[in-house]
Design a protein around this motif. Structure first.
Motif, mmCIF file in Angstrom:
data_model
loop_
_atom_site.group_PDB
_atom_site.id
_atom_site.type_symbol
_atom_site.label_atom_id
_atom_site.label_comp_id
_atom_site.label_asym_id
_atom_site.label_seq_id
_atom_site.Cartn_x
_atom_site.Cartn_y
_atom_site.Cartn_z
ATOM 1 N N TRP A 1 12.153 -1.605 10.359
ATOM 2 C CA TRP A 1 11.075 -1.872 10.223
ATOM 3 C C TRP A 1 10.967 -1.986 8.524
ATOM 4 C CZ3 TRP A 1 11.388 3.137 12.868
ATOM 5 C CH2 TRP A 1 11.503 2.897 14.180
ATOM 6 N N PHE A 2 10.199 -3.097 8.069
ATOM 7 C CA PHE A 2 10.334 -3.154 6.784
ATOM 8 C C PHE A 2 9.111 -2.665 5.778
ATOM 9 C CE2 PHE A 2 13.634 -5.839 8.422
ATOM 10 C CZ PHE A 2 14.737 -5.700 7.594
ATOM 11 N N GLN A 3 8.069 -2.401 6.528
ATOM 12 C CA GLN A 3 6.675 -1.779 5.930
ATOM 13 C C GLN A 3 7.192 -0.621 5.108
ATOM 14 O OE1 GLN A 3 7.133 -2.159 9.280
ATOM 15 N NE2 GLN A 3 5.303 -3.139 10.345
ATOM 16 N N ASN A 4 6.283 -0.390 4.139
ATOM 17 C CA ASN A 4 6.016 0.866 3.440
ATOM 18 C C ASN A 4 5.705 1.852 4.700
ATOM 19 O OD1 ASN A 4 6.410 -0.166 0.914
ATOM 20 N ND2 ASN A 4 4.275 -0.344 0.437
ATOM 21 N N ASN A 5 6.288 2.969 4.560
ATOM 22 C CA ASN A 5 6.037 3.980 5.645
ATOM 23 C C ASN A 5 6.243 5.532 5.248
ATOM 24 O OD1 ASN A 5 5.896 2.652 8.354
ATOM 25 N ND2 ASN A 5 7.797 1.898 8.052
ATOM 26 N N LEU A 6 5.622 6.224 5.763
ATOM 27 C CA LEU A 6 5.840 7.681 5.666
ATOM 28 C C LEU A 6 6.089 8.310 7.347
ATOM 29 C CD1 LEU A 6 5.670 10.127 3.977
ATOM 30 C CD2 LEU A 6 3.573 10.454 4.745
ATOM 31 N N ARG B 1 -6.162 2.554 5.302
ATOM 32 C CA ARG B 1 -6.165 3.398 6.621
ATOM 33 C C ARG B 1 -4.715 3.454 7.074
ATOM 34 N NH1 ARG B 1 -5.843 0.286 11.009
ATOM 35 N NH2 ARG B 1 -6.417 -1.904 10.811
ATOM 36 N N LEU B 2 -4.464 4.434 7.788
ATOM 37 C CA LEU B 2 -3.291 4.507 8.622
ATOM 38 C C LEU B 2 -3.124 3.844 9.863
ATOM 39 C CD1 LEU B 2 -1.726 8.189 8.084
ATOM 40 C CD2 LEU B 2 -1.257 6.136 6.828
ATOM 41 N N GLU B 3 -2.021 3.266 10.030
ATOM 42 C CA GLU B 3 -1.550 2.611 11.185
ATOM 43 C C GLU B 3 0.055 2.755 11.744
ATOM 44 O OE1 GLU B 3 -3.099 -1.661 12.190
ATOM 45 O OE2 GLU B 3 -0.804 -2.163 11.644
ATOM 46 N N GLU C 1 8.837 18.579 24.942
ATOM 47 C CA GLU C 1 9.550 17.583 25.362
ATOM 48 C C GLU C 1 10.612 16.814 24.758
ATOM 49 O OE1 GLU C 1 5.711 15.873 23.709
ATOM 50 O OE2 GLU C 1 6.342 17.517 24.652
ATOM 51 N N GLY C 2 10.802 17.475 23.378
ATOM 52 C CA GLY C 2 12.031 16.805 22.472
ATOM 53 C C GLY C 2 11.375 16.824 21.119
ATOM 54 N N LEU C 3 12.298 16.127 20.132
ATOM 55 C CA LEU C 3 12.104 15.969 19.103
ATOM 56 C C LEU C 3 11.369 14.509 18.991
ATOM 57 C CD1 LEU C 3 12.586 17.160 16.140
ATOM 58 C CD2 LEU C 3 14.533 15.441 16.116
ATOM 59 N N LYS C 4 9.863 14.583 18.539
ATOM 60 C CA LYS C 4 9.054 13.447 18.548
ATOM 61 C C LYS C 4 9.020 12.853 16.881
ATOM 62 C CE LYS C 4 5.140 13.894 20.500
ATOM 63 N NZ LYS C 4 3.763 14.233 20.775
ATOM 64 N N LEU C 5 9.100 11.592 16.906
ATOM 65 C CA LEU C 5 9.377 10.963 15.566
ATOM 66 C C LEU C 5 8.202 9.890 15.734
ATOM 67 C CD1 LEU C 5 13.000 10.882 15.297
ATOM 68 C CD2 LEU C 5 11.877 11.948 13.739
ATOM 69 N N TRP C 6 7.540 9.691 14.479
ATOM 70 C CA TRP C 6 6.888 8.358 14.313
ATOM 71 C C TRP C 6 6.573 7.903 12.788
ATOM 72 C CZ3 TRP C 6 4.985 13.271 15.592
ATOM 73 C CH2 TRP C 6 3.890 13.710 14.666
ATOM 74 N N TRP C 7 6.361 6.723 12.688
ATOM 75 C CA TRP C 7 6.107 6.144 11.523
ATOM 76 C C TRP C 7 4.791 5.596 11.128
ATOM 77 C CZ3 TRP C 7 10.512 6.908 14.187
ATOM 78 C CH2 TRP C 7 11.509 6.958 13.527
ATOM 79 N N GLN C 8 4.343 5.820 10.149
ATOM 80 C CA GLN C 8 3.032 5.013 9.755
ATOM 81 C C GLN C 8 3.003 4.483 8.500
ATOM 82 O OE1 GLN C 8 -0.308 7.156 12.453
ATOM 83 N NE2 GLN C 8 0.027 8.415 10.711
ATOM 84 N N THR C 9 1.842 3.297 8.379
ATOM 85 C CA THR C 9 1.987 2.633 7.140
ATOM 86 C C THR C 9 0.397 2.342 6.718
ATOM 87 O OG1 THR C 9 2.615 0.437 6.123
ATOM 88 C CG2 THR C 9 1.831 0.485 8.155
ATOM 89 N N GLY C 10 0.371 2.102 5.616
ATOM 90 C CA GLY C 10 -1.056 2.116 5.049
ATOM 91 C C GLY C 10 -1.558 0.541 5.067
ATOM 92 N N VAL C 11 -2.678 0.279 5.731
ATOM 93 C CA VAL C 11 -3.154 -1.213 5.950
ATOM 94 C C VAL C 11 -4.473 -1.216 5.105
ATOM 95 C CG1 VAL C 11 -1.759 -1.796 7.748
ATOM 96 C CG2 VAL C 11 -3.970 -0.676 8.224
ATOM 97 N N VAL D 1 0.847 -1.176 -0.058
ATOM 98 C CA VAL D 1 0.124 -0.044 -0.256
ATOM 99 C C VAL D 1 0.851 1.326 0.073
ATOM 100 C CG1 VAL D 1 -1.628 1.425 1.522
ATOM 101 C CG2 VAL D 1 -1.971 -1.377 1.151
ATOM 102 N N ASP D 2 0.521 2.088 -0.697
ATOM 103 C CA ASP D 2 1.125 3.429 -0.879
ATOM 104 C C ASP D 2 0.855 4.266 0.352
ATOM 105 O OD1 ASP D 2 2.158 5.848 -1.410
ATOM 106 O OD2 ASP D 2 1.060 6.565 -3.272
ATOM 107 N N SER D 3 2.003 4.399 1.187
ATOM 108 C CA SER D 3 1.534 5.220 2.622
ATOM 109 C C SER D 3 1.363 6.529 2.266
ATOM 110 C CB SER D 3 2.942 4.876 3.466
ATOM 111 O OG SER D 3 3.229 3.904 3.743
ATOM 112 N N LEU D 4 1.799 7.279 1.285
ATOM 113 C CA LEU D 4 1.599 8.632 0.998
ATOM 114 C C LEU D 4 -0.010 8.744 0.478
ATOM 115 C CD1 LEU D 4 2.756 11.448 0.311
ATOM 116 C CD2 LEU D 4 2.770 10.776 -1.818
#
Length: 562
Positions: free
Chosen positions: A508-513, A541-543, A521-531, A123-126
């Motif tokens: 993590w090997f999923q397609n991600n954005l 949808r994003l997960e 509190e700092g630099l927040k980072l997170w990764w989401q993929t389409g499912v 799935v295209d995460s974008l």
């Protein structure tokens, strides 16, 4: 059914507190107008090899405003499409002092978003993100200020069935370069395939974007070594490819990276601007000449750029075209480019972000292997081993920062100086944002004081590694490759790295954005993929895959307090 005068776009590109830039491709020569807030701004198209483009600069905007806009071509409304089902496209100027929030990722193939495409490429995460943002404004997801595409926006060498159909319709696909791209016309169609999906098109009409190329925008292993370059230049088709690749990159990607002030200093844009309000100017010959010169003399043009967002600096570094491939003076970025980079690596910011398509901090095992391979390819074990090393380098893509040790160490010195407060007040973090490797991870340099130095990779947006390759990548990166790699690197007399680092999350090997937010509190980072739910390929949808916060050190260590 009528054909719209708008081929691609509108794409929201450079946006600051008082200006915005909107890019379009039209079907014919035209006057393009952007209408918003009771005002309008216009520009005439310019032509490149039979294609027509405009970049409309909107000036005199108010900071921290959000307003819908429309696009007219020769006085006819062409955007938004009232039947699209998507919300109005917006112009959102930056708010002075607002903490940066951005998305980023790399490696996105242009295949259909149906069951077949999702089965082979995921799935295209974008696109999943676009659908989420179109639904009630994204729900709990706030809009970023920017999305940065860190390479391989298009694949000129690994083409889809749809691209191959286009190629077959215009030339013998069995003749060189075969299924790969040959000229500007084919690049234009490839960008059309990449950016014409309605959901992604709507997203990019509102979300400002910044871009930098990687190898597949031109060809796998682009500029990996001098022998690679000579092999390409000996073919009958490479000259046409590199000229078309760089010319189209300037039009489709780089033009929108520049601020209005930077564009005003660009030689190609000066030709276009000089004809403002007149008939369409054709810059094909000038652009081709420029692209040829940029390839042969990398110092003649800079693709890198730098932007400040309040207390955060973003430096986007070209790690492909600016290389010095001279065997005795190899560098991932040449002297002029390194001097430019060095001049922007400064403290005094809360966060310093360095976006480069190739990860600066590879997993330690892979770093050792690449540094060893460089030494062997340069003759550390003799001429016979050097030839084998070069073949291995190209076969396994061993050409990241680690494979250019002089460049790696020079950047390490810069980073250490900034992190220790020798170039102004030390930032909370120095974070490298990268893609390329087709898996995502976070690593950190082992330090006890000053800035935290982090590598945060997001790859791919849509082009996952086959499962067998995932195992190989994990072994090469994290398994026995670390101690074994260290041994072989030392056997080739490669010095140990100037500092050490280790993974703190992933891979993590999923397609991600990926997403980044400067928070108290700092630099927040997170990764989401389409499912997909119940096999609904058109409505993923994003997960969330992972999340972490890079918190600052205490004031006692010399960095800012939390």
């Amino acid at each position: 059914m009528t054909t719209s005068p708008l081929v691609l776009g509108p794409m929201m590109r450079y946006v600051d507190e008082k200006s915005a830039s909107v890019w379009v491709e039209t079907r014919f020569a035209a006057r393009v107008s952007i209408r918003a807030g009771g005002r309008d701004w216009a520009a005439s198209t310019f032509a490149v090899h039979g294609h027509h483009y405009a970049l409309v600069e909107l000036h005199g905007l108010e900071p921290a405003t959000v307003m819908p806009y429309a696009v007219d071509v020769n006085g006819t409304r062409v955007w938004p499409d009232p039947e699209s089902g998507f919300p109005p496209s917006m112009i959102a100027t930056l708010k002075p002092g607002k903490p940066l929030r951005m998305a980023y990722g790399s490696c996105r193939t242009s295949v259909p978003h149906d069951a077949s495409g999702n089965r082979t490429h995921g799935v295209d995460s974008l696109r999943a993100y676009a659908l989420q943002m179109a639904s009630s404004g994204g729900g709990d997801l706030p809009w970023p200020d920017l999305v940065a595409f860190l390479g391989d926006q298009v694949y000129a060498d690994l083409t889809s069935k749809q691209m191959q159909e286009f190629i077959r319709a215009r030339r013998d696909i069995k003749a060189p370069p075969g299924q790969e791209l040959k000229d500007y016309e084919e690049y234009a169609h490839l960008y059309y395939l990449a950016w014409s999906d309605p959901a992604n098109r709507w997203l990019l009409s509102t979300l400002p974007s910044a871009m930098i190329f990687d190898d597949h925008d031109i060809r796998d292993d682009w500029n990996t070594s001098l022998s690679w370059k000579r092999k390409m230049e000996a073919t009958s088709w490479w000259h046409g490819r590199i000229v078309a690749g760089l010319a189209s990159y300037w039009v489709y990607q780089h033009l929108g990276n520049m601020s209005p002030q930077e564009r005003a200093e660009d030689a190609i844009w000066q030709l276009i601007a000089a004809h403002a309000g007149e008939d369409e100017i054709d810059v094909s010959a000038a652009l081709d000449s420029f692209a040829e010169r940029a390839d042969q003399d990398p110092g003649s043009y800079r693709w890198s750029y730098c932007r400040d967002f309040g207390d955060t600096r973003l430096i986007v570094v070209d790690s492909r075209a600016a290389r010095d491939l001279t065997p005795d003076d190899r560098a991932l970025v040449d002297k002029a480019e390194m001097a430019w980079f060095d001049g922007r690596m400064r403290g005094g910011f809360r966060h310093l972000l360095v976006a480069t398509s190739l990860p600066y901090l590879l997993p330690m095992g892979l770093h050792y292997v690449e540094s060893w391979n460089e030494a062997v390819s340069q003759g550390a074990w003799g001429k016979l081993a050097a030839r084998a090393g070069e073949k291995l380098r190209q076969a396994l893509d061993l050409e990241h920062w680690a494979a250019f040790q002089n460049s790696f160490r020079e950047v390490a010195s810069m980073v250490t100086d900034v992190a220790d407060g020798k170039r102004g007040q030390a930032p909370e973090t120095i974070t490298f944002l990268s893609g390329d490797v087709h898996y995502s991870y976070v690593a950190e340099v082992e330090r006890t004081s000053g800035s935290r130095v982090v590598q945060a990779v997001c790859s791919p947006i849509r082009n996952p590694l086959p499962r067998l390759m995932r195992s190989f990548a994990a072994i090469m990166s994290y398994g026995l490759a670390t101690p074994v790699g260290a041994l072989v690197a030392r056997s080739a007399k490669v010095p140990d790295p100037p500092f050490h680092w280790s993974g703190i999350d992933g891979p993590w090997f999923q397609n991600n954005l990926a997403y980044l937010e400067v928070a108290p509190e700092g630099l927040k980072l997170w990764w989401q993929t389409g499912v997909l739910d119940d096999g609904d390929n058109l409505h993923p949808r994003l997960e969330r895959v992972a999340a972490l916060t890079v918190a600052p050190r205490s004031a006692a260590t010399g960095a800012r307090p939390a």
